[in-house]
Design an enzyme around this catalytic site. Structure first.
Site, PDB file in Angstrom:
ATOM      1  N   HIS A   1     -34.593 -37.838  17.094  1.00  0.00           N
ATOM      2  CA  HIS A   1     -33.251 -37.787  15.568  1.00  0.00           C
ATOM      3  C   HIS A   1     -33.581 -38.981  14.816  1.00  0.00           C
ATOM      4  O   HIS A   1     -33.419 -40.540  15.394  1.00  0.00           O
ATOM      5  CB  HIS A   1     -31.934 -37.884  16.658  1.00  0.00           C
ATOM      6  CG  HIS A   1     -31.860 -36.600  17.407  1.00  0.00           C
ATOM      7  ND1 HIS A   1     -32.250 -36.041  18.682  1.00  0.00           N
ATOM      8  CD2 HIS A   1     -31.287 -35.373  17.045  1.00  0.00           C
ATOM      9  CE1 HIS A   1     -31.980 -34.981  18.817  1.00  0.00           C
ATOM     10  NE2 HIS A   1     -31.450 -34.298  18.166  1.00  0.00           N
TER      11      HIS A   1
ATOM     12  N   SER B   1     -34.095 -31.624  20.075  1.00  0.00           N
ATOM     13  CA  SER B   1     -32.381 -31.328  20.105  1.00  0.00           C
ATOM     14  C   SER B   1     -32.282 -29.898  21.225  1.00  0.00           C
ATOM     15  O   SER B   1     -32.749 -30.318  21.764  1.00  0.00           O
ATOM     16  CB  SER B   1     -32.383 -31.448  18.381  1.00  0.00           C
ATOM     17  OG  SER B   1     -30.401 -31.426  18.328  1.00  0.00           O
TER      18      SER B   1
ATOM     19  N   GLU C   1     -36.172 -38.796  24.477  1.00  0.00           N
ATOM     20  CA  GLU C   1     -35.719 -39.204  23.167  1.00  0.00           C
ATOM     21  C   GLU C   1     -33.855 -38.896  23.204  1.00  0.00           C
ATOM     22  O   GLU C   1     -33.874 -37.678  24.464  1.00  0.00           O
ATOM     23  CB  GLU C   1     -36.548 -38.853  21.806  1.00  0.00           C
ATOM     24  CG  GLU C   1     -35.849 -37.226  21.183  1.00  0.00           C
ATOM     25  CD  GLU C   1     -35.159 -36.733  20.992  1.00  0.00           C
ATOM     26  OE1 GLU C   1     -34.422 -37.257  20.371  1.00  0.00           O
ATOM     27  OE2 GLU C   1     -35.014 -35.451  21.525  1.00  0.00           O
TER      28      GLU C   1
END
Length: 324
Positions: free
Chosen positions: A298, A142, A228
């Site tokens: 995620h 992230s 991602e």
């Protein structure tokens, strides 16, 4: 990738944690030597939690993470600073930078655990973060993808894109990587090409896009790039990938793979490209093997992958396998 909604998702899904384990004095420069391997974690290894981004709920319960580490014989420190707040960050940029550098330079520590998420890691880099030049593990994803990318750009192995939370099988894979044990291939869906070998660069697309043109963005020549993202509409992913293409960042890649991309249904209007269509249209003509739908990013599961590690991407089987 929306800052506050991303942080909430990270905490609820157990996805906003990163672990960094190491030590010395390094810099974000291109690699001129073979990176040194990182010694496996062992019983008695010491870790420290750090929040490099958005402030988190002061009532956050770290007991499950403490118990997981204790079960491996690892000692995890949770300083009060992880629950701090300065505007929407956990502390000022300089304070967050100092907390990371202090941990990297502490000879009694084997690593740090980046907790939280949201936004802020790139500001820590901007404030002058210097990585010690010693083997160092790093587990996170992230927003902390910025720190992982900068670590690999500095020529330091040990950055792992993954989470210390999540289901037990996911955690066990993370433990195996940190402990130097072999792991199973990740299974996705082969889309184009055959096989490619190269060093892994794994990142959140939005975070990496905002490092383009900085000294922390690593070379992708000969790399297997794994992307991602979360909370981005297909048209915004299209916009980012178009920038990567226009900047020539995909030239020289060995292969490309995509993990989980999630978005809200109302982000797609009638006549729009779907997310799979955008990813395929923007990535399938690069002339390298392409694999989609790897189980990472995620959400669950979020299987861990190490940056800088040699891997085999097989588009015929849809598998990504770490090499010994």
């Amino acid at each position: 990738m929306r800052r506050r909604s991303l942080l909430a998702l990270a905490l609820s899904a157990g996805s906003g944690v990163a672990v960094s384990l190491a030590g010395g004095h390094g810099r974000a420069t291109s690699r001129s030597r073979q990176p040194r391997p990182v010694p496996p974690l062992r019983r008695g290894s010491r870790l420290r939690a750090i929040n490099p981004g958005t402030w988190m709920d002061p009532e956050t319960d770290f007991t499950p993470l403490l118990q997981r580490c204790a079960a491996q014989g690892w000692h995890l420190e949770i300083p009060e600073s992880v629950r701090g707040q300065w505007q929407w960050f956990s502390a000022t940029d300089d304070q967050r930078r100092a907390s990371i550098e202090d941990a990297w330079n502490d000879p009694t520590l084997d690593g740090v655990v980046y907790v939280g998420g949201g936004w802020g890691a790139a500001r820590v880099l901007e404030s002058g973060l210097r990585f010690p030049d010693r083997p160092f593990w790093s587990l996170g994803f992230s927003d902390s993808s910025a720190l992982l990318l900068a670590q690999w750009q500095a020529g330091l192995l040990g950055a792992i894109h993954g989470s210390a939370w999540g289901v037990e099988e996911q955690w066990q894979r993370t433990v195996d990587l940190l402990s130097g044990r072999p792991t199973q291939p990740l299974q996705g869906r082969g889309r184009r090409g055959r096989q490619a070998r190269g060093r892994l660069v794994v990142t959140n697309l939005t975070v990496a896009t905002h490092l383009i043109g900085t000294r922390w963005f690593p070379s992708l020549k000969g790399a297997i790039l794994v992307l991602e993202d979360v909370g981005e509409a297909p048209y915004r992913v299209d916009r980012m990938l178009t920038q990567w293409r226009s900047a020539g960042l995909f030239k020289g890649l060995a292969g490309v793979a995509c993990g989980r991309f999630s978005w809200k249904e109302d982000d797609v209007l009638p006549g729009d490209f779907s997310m799979p269509e955008i990813l395929d249209e923007r990535l399938s003509d690069l002339g390298v093997p392409l694999v989609m739908d790897l189980p990472l990013g995620h959400g669950l599961p979020n299987w861990a992958l190490p940056l800088g590690r040699e891997a085999l991407l097989d588009a015929s089987s849809g598998q990504l396998t770490l090499q010994a």
